[in-house]
Design a protein around this motif. Sequence first.
Motif: not given
Length: 225
Positions: A47-52, A213-217
Motif C-alpha cells: 500500500e505504501a508503494a502504491d501511495y508513492v 511537502d513531507m509525507h510520513v507513512l
Amino acid sequence: DLHSFPTRRSSDLVVVQAWQAETLGQRAVAALVRNGFTAQFLASGREAADYVLSRVPKGASIGFGGSRTVQELGLAAMLSARGHTVFDHGRPGLSREEQVAARYRQLTADIFVCSSNAVTLRGELVNRDAVGNRVAAMIFGPKSVFVIAGANKLVRDLEEAERRIRLVAAPLNNRRLATKNPCVQQGECVDCRSEARLCNITTVISRRPPLTDMHVLILGEALGF
C-alpha cells in the motif's frame, strides 16, 4: 488436537501484533499531523508503494536515501521502469565516484524517498547518518519527501529513539554493509572512533520543515532496520 494448537497460537499472535501496530501507528500519525506532516497509517508495504507511485508526477526525478525499507518495496525499479530519472547510490555496480555523485543529485531531485531510524509517538522523526545526504535531503532540497517506516520503528520518545538506534539500527546496518566497526562484534553501538563509522550525524525533525511537502507513512508491518 495437538497439531492444531501451534496454528491457532500463530494466528492469535498475528492478530495481536497487527492490533498493536495499528494502535501505536495511529497514535504516531495523529501526532505527526499535529506537527504539520502529511501522515497516514497503511497496513502494508504494498500500500505504501502504491501511495508513492500515485503521487509521483510524470517526468519527476527521484532520489533514494540508503534504506533497507525502501529497498524491500522495490520502488526504485518501479519508478525507473516508468521512465523516471532515479538517483540511487545503493544501486549495484556503481563506482565510488558514481555513488557520491548520486548522493549530490538526491539533494536537488524533485522527490526524495527514504525511511526513518525511529518515529516517536510524539510525532518526531529521528535519524542518524554517516555522510548526511539522507537527512539533508529530508529537510530541504527536494520539494516532496516520502518517509516510509514500519511499525518496528515506532518508539515512545527521543530517549527510546536513541536506544533503538544504538541497539538495532546501527549494528544491523553495519553488519549489512560489512563494516569493520566495533558494533559488528559487540552487537550494539559502542560510540567508536573508527574511520568507517556510520554514526556521525543525528537529526530530530520535530515539525515539518516549512518548505518541504513531507509525507510520513507508518506501516502495520515490520520493514527494514
